[in-house]
Motif scaffolding. Structure first.
Motif, PDB file in Angstrom:
ATOM      1  N   THR A  23       0.858  -1.198   0.000  1.00 11.48           N
ATOM      2  CA  THR A  23       0.000   0.000   0.000  1.00 11.48           C
ATOM      3  C   THR A  23       0.888   1.239   0.000  1.00 11.48           C
ATOM      4  OG1 THR A  23      -1.566  -1.264   1.361  1.00 11.48           O
ATOM      5  CG2 THR A  23      -1.994   1.088   1.088  1.00 11.48           C
ATOM      6  N   PRO A  24       1.322   1.701  -1.162  1.00 10.65           N
ATOM      7  CA  PRO A  24       2.267   2.831  -1.211  1.00 10.65           C
ATOM      8  C   PRO A  24       1.683   4.129  -0.680  1.00 10.65           C
ATOM      9  CG  PRO A  24       2.208   1.621  -3.302  1.00 10.65           C
ATOM     10  CD  PRO A  24       1.066   1.135  -2.492  1.00 10.65           C
ATOM     11  N   GLU A  25       0.335   4.287  -0.692  1.00 10.59           N
ATOM     12  CA  GLU A  25      -0.231   5.560  -0.238  1.00 10.59           C
ATOM     13  C   GLU A  25      -0.223   5.698   1.276  1.00 10.59           C
ATOM     14  OE1 GLU A  25      -3.490   2.523  -1.013  1.00 10.59           O
ATOM     15  OE2 GLU A  25      -1.751   3.352  -2.080  1.00 10.59           O
ATOM     16  N   ARG A  26       0.103   4.608   1.996  1.00  9.49           N
ATOM     17  CA  ARG A  26       0.176   4.703   3.454  1.00  9.49           C
ATOM     18  C   ARG A  26       1.391   5.519   3.861  1.00  9.49           C
ATOM     19  NH1 ARG A  26      -0.239  -0.706   6.769  1.00  9.49           N
ATOM     20  NH2 ARG A  26       0.154   0.898   8.368  1.00  9.49           N
ATOM     21  N   ARG A  27       1.364   5.990   5.091  1.00  7.93           N
ATOM     22  CA  ARG A  27       2.477   6.782   5.578  1.00  7.93           C
ATOM     23  C   ARG A  27       3.698   5.903   5.811  1.00  7.93           C
ATOM     24  NH1 ARG A  27       1.257   8.247  11.958  1.00  7.93           N
ATOM     25  NH2 ARG A  27       1.094   6.095  12.723  1.00  7.93           N
ATOM     26  N   SER A  28       4.860   6.498   5.670  1.00 15.90           N
ATOM     27  CA  SER A  28       6.128   5.806   5.876  1.00 15.90           C
ATOM     28  C   SER A  28       6.842   6.398   7.082  1.00 15.90           C
ATOM     29  CB  SER A  28       7.013   5.911   4.628  1.00 15.90           C
ATOM     30  OG  SER A  28       7.249   7.265   4.300  1.00 15.90           O
ATOM     31  N   LEU A  29       7.837   5.680   7.579  1.00 13.73           N
ATOM     32  CA  LEU A  29       8.508   6.061   8.824  1.00 13.73           C
ATOM     33  C   LEU A  29      10.009   6.085   8.635  1.00 13.73           C
ATOM     34  CD1 LEU A  29       8.528   6.591  11.919  1.00 13.73           C
ATOM     35  CD2 LEU A  29       8.514   4.100  12.228  1.00 13.73           C
ATOM     36  N   LEU A  30      10.614   7.200   9.038  1.00 17.25           N
ATOM     37  CA  LEU A  30      12.074   7.325   9.102  1.00 17.25           C
ATOM     38  C   LEU A  30      12.461   7.396  10.574  1.00 17.25           C
ATOM     39  CD1 LEU A  30      14.842   7.739   7.745  1.00 17.25           C
ATOM     40  CD2 LEU A  30      14.374  10.200   7.760  1.00 17.25           C
ATOM     41  N   LEU A  31      13.247   6.379  11.014  1.00 19.74           N
ATOM     42  CA  LEU A  31      13.683   6.275  12.411  1.00 19.74           C
ATOM     43  C   LEU A  31      15.165   6.563  12.495  1.00 19.74           C
ATOM     44  CD1 LEU A  31      11.959   3.016  13.687  1.00 19.74           C
ATOM     45  CD2 LEU A  31      11.967   5.156  14.933  1.00 19.74           C
ATOM     46  N   TRP A  32      15.578   7.188  13.573  1.00 21.64           N
ATOM     47  CA  TRP A  32      17.016   7.308  13.822  1.00 21.64           C
ATOM     48  C   TRP A  32      17.290   7.483  15.314  1.00 21.64           C
ATOM     49  CZ3 TRP A  32      14.349  11.535  11.798  1.00 21.64           C
ATOM     50  CH2 TRP A  32      14.474  12.748  12.455  1.00 21.64           C
ATOM     51  N   GLY A  33      18.448   7.008  15.700  1.00 16.60           N
ATOM     52  CA  GLY A  33      18.922   7.199  17.056  1.00 16.60           C
ATOM     53  C   GLY A  33      20.062   8.198  17.055  1.00 16.60           C
ATOM     54  N   ASP A  34      20.271   8.874  18.180  1.00 12.74           N
ATOM     55  CA  ASP A  34      21.283   9.926  18.225  1.00 12.74           C
ATOM     56  C   ASP A  34      22.364   9.604  19.244  1.00 12.74           C
ATOM     57  OD1 ASP A  34      20.290  10.586  20.768  1.00 12.74           O
ATOM     58  OD2 ASP A  34      18.907  12.077  19.958  1.00 12.74           O
TER      59      ASP A  34
END
Length: 1054
Positions: free
Chosen positions: A288-299
């Motif tokens: 389902t490409p129209e769904r939202r995507s998530l970018l995760l990162w740790g610092d």
């Protein structure tokens, strides 16, 4: 020095670098258990005492010898012994014959033992077929059996390559590679490596550089320094739904780089973070490409950041129209202006140390992070952060980890060189601790398709572990050029890139490993190596032969697998995979007893196998790291091997008990052949051996002097003789005193079969072109050696031809006869080139064995009836024609007929006088032979010395590209010729694609030119490429100024 050890340690390494072989036995259900499984330790002790007390009686010896002779002189059936050479093993009269061995087993195991089981056991021990066995032979056989059984029970590692493919990231400027990401969509597959200094390199699937890109500098700077990036990168991740690579840097910012099939460019710069991002992870819904995507990162402070892209199909951020710059810069505190497309959240203090790994499980919405903290080494928490997290506390923290949801498993590695396996919900103690590394474990990866784990340590050591048994399956010391003795190579935090199924297209799973500015590529198996039961199905065959003593057919594949088949039923008896590691099998032969198999490989290794149990008996010393093209067995199990080394090497396996057998280089072959030896054949009646080389020369050697006797070569029309593809001695003619002075040797060159007279006056009494089409080759020859009444040839189009040579080339004339002998039969046996043809004699009838590069091997009757193909679903009975595969052959013939009718119509339209082609078995073979003879006489007179190949080349026939021709291009001959133009990474075919080197002025006078571009993997220095003059069309070429005109000369003069 250990007896039997190899003299050249470098050549011994060829065997040490091989992959472990796999052995599968396919016994009849009625044969019972294998001997090794049926004998207990108590049975072995009693058998040893029986051998110690044994004294052979005269009567028993005579009965055993009579039984041995009777079974040897029979049909060579499955229940009989093969003719032994009487040597080897040291048995002599000290061992037991069959009856004594049966009585000893009956007294040990019990009288209910079956004779068939004892008989099979006796045959497997008696390797040389001497008819007697002793305790040493029995113990050696059982030792090999138990070792093979233990090795087969151990799963094979997933790494297919013995040595990885290593590439240098020359644009890194000696800085290490931080991360490598894979761009799988849009195709084709590409890799993007990110260096520590911000240099991006785009690679194709074969690790050849396509383009490079440098990150943009600080937007706050002005002037020329604005274009230079002055920081360090920390991590990178690929966003597959929007085709961008996100690169995190120590400047507390993100660089978004767009990746298209034609270009790579930076278009978004997000800066102004409070902390340095240290580890990235990205997820999007593929279905389902129209769904939202998530970018995760740790610092660096141990916090987790979540950035949701709400409408990735519309864009990641709001993009106001601007004509000043194509690079969009976004200040992090102003991210609220993009709230329609972006949602951001920060969770601080998850770890007390910088986060070094981030993994997101979308099904359970779990976020997994790791750090080098002792109190929060690994933390698994829910994305809502409303549940209590699972926290692992590991001494010295964690440097890397990987997670598998189907296995519910977490694998960790750190400063202590131990790889630990954890249950997802148990943090108290690990499931297993895998010890073996000596330095810090930098990265781990779970390869779920085969249930294995990859771990990589700081000393460039890669280990493969089995999850179920917790054993180390393989250890690879990756030989990166940057490694220096006594120094630890420089690595970054993410050395691994694992591509596992499912993958797009025909992409094979593989593992990329980074060390400083080098990359190593290793191919992986798609499934467990230990669970395979095939051995070469669908893989191109390279050789095949028949053992008359065991009534078995042996086939060798290019994937280094050997299969043994029952000729009477087509049942598979034995399969050995990885016989020579990953090297292609190039030749096979049998010993004097026809019970041992000799195989040669492309890397120069030669091995001896027991056909009854598949044990590797001997490893012969390689002469050179080059292809072995032929092996023949001389008298008393003396082996003679030839190949690209251009030398003749002899090996004595008569009484060899050691694993390694040394090469005897006493033959006077140094400098005799000027080119690679491609074929060899032995004639016992004349006491000679014939060898043929790539330059078309045939040399006959004497066995007693081990020196050359004759040199034979056809006249070359164009100055370069074609290579000799096959040699065949007519053994019946050579053994007949009245006919040995006639033609006894047949050679095949470019499809022309030449009959040579070597006993009397050396000349060629007969020669003719065998294939039906011009430009083809005959790769294999065979004959009924008891009579030499027929000659069977197999060509590169898959056609099998049976010629009547009972009266051919028997006249003692000085002029060659260029007429074809009578053609008895011809048919399309395979869709690819024939690599093996052999005439078998079974139950007083002739049967033909054929093998092809299309991966199939089968049996045919002398009338062209298809008995069957080895490996087919149903078995056959060779004595019952009702079980033959007639329908399959009929379908093949109809398909060939349709294809040839189309070709016939095209020929009729283009040239009315062109000769007709045979249409399967329906055409008249006699008329076909006469038509070919008319074609031959139209070009060559009977009494002339004209070369046969030149006569055929003069016939210009229009040809249609078919599947057969496509398969022929991938035959062994084409591959060998292609490898002759390879020198390391340099391919002469790419350096000179037109056919030869030429200067620009020669290119200008060419009448016809075709537009072409240089290959992507052309080995050329990047600086030279940038300094070169490029032309993509004829107009640009004509506009080039290649000389100085008169006006310019006057200006230069003044």
């Amino acid at each position: 020095m250990v007896r039997g050890g190899l003299r050249r340690t470098s050549q011994t390494g060829l065997y040490a670098a091989e992959r472990r072989l796999w052995l599968w036995s396919f016994h009849n259900p009625g044969c019972g258990d294998s001997p090794g499984d049926k004998l207990s330790l108590e049975h072995l002790q009693l058998l040893r005492e029986a051998f110690t007390r044994h004294t052979p009686s005269d009567g028993a010896s005579r009965r055993g010898a009579r039984l041995h002779r009777t079974q040897t002189q029979g049909d060579g059936g499955r229940d009989g012994w093969s003719a032994g050479d009487g040597g080897g093993g040291g048995t002599g009269e000290q061992g037991m014959n069959f009856e004594e061995f049966r009585d000893a087993l009956s007294s040990v195991i019990g009288p209910e033992i079956e004779d068939g089981w004892v008989e099979r056991f006796f045959r497997e021990i008696d390797i040389n077929g001497a008819g007697r066995v002793d305790w040493q032979q029995l113990s050696s056989f059982l030792l090999c059996h138990y070792a093979e059984r233990d090795a087969s029970s151990k799963p094979g590692d997933a790494v297919l390559d013995a040595e990885p493919q290593i590439r240098h990231c020359s644009h890194n400027k000696r800085e290490p590679t931080v991360r490598v990401v894979a761009v799988t969509h849009p195709p084709p597959l590409r890799y993007i490596s990110v260096s520590k200094g911000g240099q991006l390199t785009v690679w194709n699937s074969r690790l050849h550089i396509l383009e490079t890109l440098g990150l943009a500098g600080d937007p706050a700077e002005e002037g020329p320094n604005r274009k230079r990036f002055k920081g360090w990168t920390t991590d990178a991740v690929y966003m597959g739904d929007v085709h961008k690579v996100v690169i995190a840097t120590g400047c507390r910012d993100f660089h978004f780089v767009s990746v298209t099939p034609t270009a790579t460019f930076e278009d978004i710069h997000l800066f102004g973070f409070h902390n340095v991002p240290t580890a990235l992870c990205y997820w999007h819904d593929v279905k389902t490409p129209e769904r939202r995507s998530l970018l995760l990162w740790g610092d660096e402070k141990g916090g987790i950041h979540l950035m949701w892209f709400l409408k990735p199909s519309e864009g990641l951020f709001e993009n106001p129209f601007s004509e000043e710059s194509s690079l969009q810069t976004i200040y992090m505190p102003t991210l609220g202006d993009h709230s329609r497309l972006v949602s951001y959240r920060h969770i601080p203090d998850i770890h007390q140390e910088p986060i070094n790994r981030v993994v997101f499980d979308p099904e359970s919405e779990l976020i997994m992070t790791s750090s080098e903290s002792d109190t929060s080494s690994v933390v698994i928490t829910h994305a809502s952060f409303r549940r209590d997290p699972y926290v692992w506390k590991i001494d010295q923290g964690v440097r890397c980890f990987d997670y598998s949801r189907p296995l519910r498993m977490v694998v960790t590695g750190g400063f202590d060189p131990v790889v630990r396996l954890w249950n997802q919900y148990v943090v108290a103690r690990p499931v297993a601790a895998l010890e073996g590394h000596r330095t810090t474990v930098l990265d781990v990866a779970i390869y779920q398709p085969v249930g294995q784990i990859f771990s990589y340590s700081k000393d460039a050591e890669l280990r493969v572990w089995d999850i179920s048994s917790h054993r180390c399956l393989r250890t690879l010391h990756l030989q990166f050029p940057c490694l220096q003795p006594g120094r630890t190579p420089e690595h970054c935090n993410f050395p691994f890139l694992l591509l596992s199924p499912p993958l797009p297209g025909k992409t094979q799973p593989h593992l990329l490993v980074g060390c400083k500015d080098y990359l190593a590529l290793l191919r992986l198996a798609e499934r467990g190596r230990g669970g395979r039961t095939g051995g070469g199905e669908g893989v191109a065959l390279s050789c095949a032969l028949y053992s008359p003593a065991l009534r078995q057919v042996v086939t060798g594949s290019r994937d280094s697998s050997v299969s043994v088949w029952d000729v009477e039923t087509g049942r598979r008896r034995l399969t050995v995979s990885n016989a020579h590691g990953e090297e292609e099998l190039t030749c096979m032969a049998l010993d004097s007893s026809h019970r041992r198999l000799i195989t040669g490989a492309r890397n120069g290794t030669i091995k001896v196998w027991d056909l009854l149990n598949g044990h590797n008996l001997h490893k012969l010393e390689p002469v050179a790291n080059s292809e072995v093209t032929g092996v023949v067995c001389l008298h008393d199990n003396q082996l003679l091997a030839v190949g690209w080394s251009q030398r003749l090497a002899q090996y004595d396996i008569t009484g060899a008990k050691d694993l390694y057998v040394r090469a005897d280089m006493s033959w006077k072959s140094a400098g005799v052949h000027k080119s690679d030896i491609l074929a060899v054949c032995h004639c016992p009646a004349l006491g000679v051996v014939a060898t043929a080389s790539h330059d078309g020369e045939v040399i006959v050697w004497r066995l007693d002097t081990q020196g050359p006797l004759l040199r034979l070569q056809r006249d070359a029309q164009a100055g370069v003789a074609p290579p000799v593809d096959s040699l065949l001695f007519l053994q019946h003619r050579a053994g007949d005193r009245r006919r040995r002075s006639r033609a006894v040797l047949v050679s095949s060159q470019a499809g022309c079969l030449c009959f040579w007279n070597i006993a009397g006056h050396t000349h060629t009494p007969g020669q003719f072109y065998a294939p039906d089409q011009p430009g083809e080759c005959v790769l294999e020859l065979s004959s009924d050696q008891l009579n030499n009444s027929i000659l069977v040839s197999g060509d590169t189009t898959g056609w099998l031809q049976v010629w009547d040579i009972s009266h051919y080339a028997l006249d003692n004339t000085q002029e060659p006869v260029c007429e074809r002998p009578p053609l008895l039969r011809c048919w399309k046996a395979h869709m690819g080139a024939l690599v093996s043809v052999e005439v078998l004699e079974h139950a007083d009838r002739l049967v033909f064995l054929t093998a092809s590069v299309d991966g199939s091997a089968g049996l045919w009757t002398a009338d062209g009836e298809h008995v069957g193909s080895f490996g087919q679903g149903t078995l056959w009975n060779i004595t019952d024609p009702a079980t033959y595969q007639r329908e399959k052959q009929t379908d093949m013939t109809e398909e060939i007929d349709e294809e040839e009718e189309e070709e016939e119509e095209e020929r009729t339209e283009s040239d009315q006088s062109a000769p007709s082609r045979v249409k399967g078995q329906a055409s008249d073979p006699v008329n076909r032979g006469q038509t070919s003879q008319e074609e031959w006489h139209s070009e060559v007179s009977v009494g002339s010395q004209t070369d046969c190949s030149s006569a055929v080349e003069s016939i210009d026939l229009p040809r249609k590209i078919s599947v057969c021709q496509y398969l022929c291009e991938s035959s062994s001959v084409a591959l060998r010729r292609e490898r002759r133009h390879l020198f390391g990474d340099i391919d002469l075919n790419k350096l000179f694609p037109v056919g030869g080197p030429c200067c620009p002025y020669q290119a200008l006078v060419l009448q016809e030119c075709q537009e072409m571009s240089l290959p992507e993997d052309l080995p050329i220095n990047p600086w030279k490429r940038s300094q070169s003059v490029w032309c993509t069309s004829g107009a640009e070429l004509s506009s080039l100024q290649l000389s100085i005109n008169s006006s310019e000369q006057k200006q230069q003069a003044t």
